[in-house]
Design an enzyme around this catalytic site. Structure first.
Site, mmCIF file in Angstrom:
data_model
loop_
_atom_site.group_PDB
_atom_site.id
_atom_site.type_symbol
_atom_site.label_atom_id
_atom_site.label_comp_id
_atom_site.label_asym_id
_atom_site.label_seq_id
_atom_site.Cartn_x
_atom_site.Cartn_y
_atom_site.Cartn_z
ATOM 1 N N ASP A 83 -59.518 -13.349 -22.570
ATOM 2 C CA ASP A 83 -59.763 -14.795 -22.551
ATOM 3 C C ASP A 83 -61.251 -15.117 -22.512
ATOM 4 O O ASP A 83 -61.754 -15.866 -23.334
ATOM 5 C CB ASP A 83 -59.011 -15.462 -21.380
ATOM 6 C CG ASP A 83 -59.294 -14.835 -20.018
ATOM 7 O OD1 ASP A 83 -60.031 -13.829 -19.954
ATOM 8 O OD2 ASP A 83 -58.783 -15.353 -19.012
ATOM 9 N N ASP B 116 -57.450 -20.035 -15.688
ATOM 10 C CA ASP B 116 -57.061 -20.757 -14.477
ATOM 11 C C ASP B 116 -58.202 -20.811 -13.469
ATOM 12 O O ASP B 116 -59.179 -20.083 -13.578
ATOM 13 C CB ASP B 116 -55.881 -20.051 -13.806
ATOM 14 C CG ASP B 116 -56.335 -18.767 -13.109
ATOM 15 O OD1 ASP B 116 -56.984 -17.933 -13.774
ATOM 16 O OD2 ASP B 116 -56.060 -18.605 -11.911
ATOM 17 N N LYS C 170 -53.705 -12.396 -16.636
ATOM 18 C CA LYS C 170 -52.828 -13.336 -17.286
ATOM 19 C C LYS C 170 -53.561 -14.167 -18.333
ATOM 20 O O LYS C 170 -52.954 -14.747 -19.226
ATOM 21 C CB LYS C 170 -52.253 -14.309 -16.241
ATOM 22 C CG LYS C 170 -51.431 -13.676 -15.149
ATOM 23 C CD LYS C 170 -50.978 -14.814 -14.197
ATOM 24 C CE LYS C 170 -50.416 -14.284 -12.918
ATOM 25 N NZ LYS C 170 -50.079 -15.380 -11.980
ATOM 26 N N ASP D 230 -67.576 -12.928 -18.673
ATOM 27 C CA ASP D 230 -68.582 -13.580 -17.832
ATOM 28 C C ASP D 230 -69.609 -12.515 -17.425
ATOM 29 O O ASP D 230 -70.562 -12.257 -18.157
ATOM 30 C CB ASP D 230 -67.853 -14.199 -16.632
ATOM 31 C CG ASP D 230 -68.771 -14.954 -15.695
ATOM 32 O OD1 ASP D 230 -69.872 -15.320 -16.105
ATOM 33 O OD2 ASP D 230 -68.382 -15.197 -14.527
ATOM 34 N N ARG E 211 -53.833 -23.590 -15.898
ATOM 35 C CA ARG E 211 -53.717 -22.530 -16.910
ATOM 36 C C ARG E 211 -53.008 -23.030 -18.173
ATOM 37 O O ARG E 211 -53.283 -22.584 -19.274
ATOM 38 C CB ARG E 211 -52.916 -21.365 -16.314
ATOM 39 C CG ARG E 211 -53.141 -20.058 -17.020
ATOM 40 C CD ARG E 211 -52.198 -18.994 -16.512
ATOM 41 N NE ARG E 211 -52.536 -18.352 -15.259
ATOM 42 C CZ ARG E 211 -53.524 -17.487 -15.084
ATOM 43 N NH1 ARG E 211 -54.334 -17.196 -16.082
ATOM 44 N NH2 ARG E 211 -53.742 -16.926 -13.929
ATOM 45 N N PHE F 232 -67.505 -23.210 -15.056
ATOM 46 C CA PHE F 232 -66.227 -22.563 -14.826
ATOM 47 C C PHE F 232 -65.185 -23.308 -15.643
ATOM 48 O O PHE F 232 -65.048 -24.518 -15.540
ATOM 49 C CB PHE F 232 -65.859 -22.532 -13.342
ATOM 50 C CG PHE F 232 -64.824 -21.479 -13.073
ATOM 51 C CD1 PHE F 232 -65.192 -20.156 -12.884
ATOM 52 C CD2 PHE F 232 -63.476 -21.799 -13.063
ATOM 53 C CE1 PHE F 232 -64.239 -19.158 -12.689
ATOM 54 C CE2 PHE F 232 -62.508 -20.811 -12.863
ATOM 55 C CZ PHE F 232 -62.892 -19.499 -12.670
HETATM 56 P P1 IMP Z 1 -66.176 -10.669 -15.732
HETATM 57 O O1 IMP Z 1 -65.944 -9.291 -15.183
HETATM 58 O O2 IMP Z 1 -67.082 -11.473 -14.854
HETATM 59 O O3 IMP Z 1 -66.612 -10.678 -17.169
HETATM 60 O O4 IMP Z 1 -64.780 -11.364 -15.553
HETATM 61 C C1 IMP Z 1 -64.025 -11.861 -16.573
HETATM 62 C C2 IMP Z 1 -62.715 -12.342 -15.990
HETATM 63 O O5 IMP Z 1 -62.947 -13.306 -14.974
HETATM 64 C C3 IMP Z 1 -61.921 -13.050 -17.064
HETATM 65 O O6 IMP Z 1 -60.959 -12.180 -17.586
HETATM 66 C C4 IMP Z 1 -61.290 -14.196 -16.321
HETATM 67 O O7 IMP Z 1 -60.035 -13.789 -15.832
HETATM 68 C C5 IMP Z 1 -62.211 -14.469 -15.169
HETATM 69 N N1 IMP Z 1 -63.153 -15.574 -15.472
HETATM 70 C C6 IMP Z 1 -64.476 -15.502 -15.718
HETATM 71 N N2 IMP Z 1 -64.999 -16.698 -15.964
HETATM 72 C C7 IMP Z 1 -63.976 -17.575 -15.889
HETATM 73 C C8 IMP Z 1 -63.868 -18.996 -16.078
HETATM 74 O O8 IMP Z 1 -64.832 -19.733 -16.395
HETATM 75 N N3 IMP Z 1 -62.630 -19.530 -15.928
HETATM 76 C C9 IMP Z 1 -61.529 -18.782 -15.617
HETATM 77 N N4 IMP Z 1 -61.577 -17.454 -15.437
HETATM 78 C C10 IMP Z 1 -62.788 -16.852 -15.569
HETATM 79 MG MG MG Z 2 -58.994 -12.426 -17.651
#
Ligand code: IMP
Ligand code: MG
Length: 178
Positions: A98, A157, A41, A101, A163, A150
């Site tokens: 969005d 969210d 989302k 990470d 959100r 975070f």
């Molecule tokens: P990754 O696989 O760790 O890169 O995950 C990325 C996903 O985790 C993003 O699409 C977000 O939905 C969620 N995410 C990662 N960091 C944050 C944050 O700081 N706030 C909110 N959602 C996050």
């Molecule tokens: Mg995401």
């Protein structure tokens, strides 16, 4: 412990950056047939602002991926709960996400979309959170680089909270509640 929110990106800063990104994308894809794929989302607000700032119409589709549980920890396992519906073969495709990470989500989605044989596949990410990257993913357009924390707001969210805030906030542990 209670959690406080610290505003790190104002509405004005976000709006200005979205316009800059939209101008670059408009230049890069001028005269081409572009499909933008938002990752639900989290990316819905960013995508909505971005497409309205472009200089030409684009086709929009969505995927929904789940990687996080209910809080701030990645489960590490990614599942597609809604796939693309638009044919992508031989088309110019831009993923709109969005935040990146660990990189696991975008790496997974990129590989998945490549199996549809698009003509090109690029990534536009609102926030690049560099600190914890585990998998390198090519980010073609980046809104902001934020080292750590975070973040919530502007589509992001924490357990479905915050959100819809128009700014971006960092969550901070404010110590024991009194
Ligand atoms: P990754 O696989 O760790 O890169 O995950 C990325 C996903 O985790 C993003 O699409 C977000 O939905 C969620 N995410 C990662 N960091 C944050 C944050 O700081 N706030 C909110 N959602 C996050
Ligand atoms: Mg995401």
């Amino acid at each position: 412990m209670s959690t406080r929110k610290r505003c790190i990106l104002s509405r004005e800063a976000i709006a200005q950056r979205v316009t800059e990104l939209a101008d670059r994308i408009s230049q890069d894809y001028a005269g081409r047939d572009l499909v933008m794929i938002g990752v639900l989302k989290g990316a819905f607000i960013f995508l909505a602002d971005l497409v309205r700032a472009l200089k030409f119409p684009v086709e929009v589709d969505f995927v929904r991926l789940k990687s996080y549980g209910s809080g701030t920890q990645s489960s590490g396992e990614i599942v597609i709960t809604k796939d693309v519906e638009t044919p992508l073969k031989d088309r110019e495709v831009l993923i709109v996400e969005d935040i990146v990470d660990l990189g696991l989500t975008l790496d997974f989605l990129r590989k998945h979309l490549l199996t549809h044989h698009p003509r090109s596949l690029k990534i536009c990410c609102f926030i690049d959170k560099g600190e914890r990257r585990q998998v390198e993913v090519p980010l073609d357009y980046v809104g902001f680089v934020v080292e750590k924390g975070f973040l919530v707001g502007y589509g992001l969210d924490c357990g479905e909270q915050n959100r819809t805030l128009p700014e971006i906030y960092a969550l901070e542990n404010a110590g024991p509640e009194t």
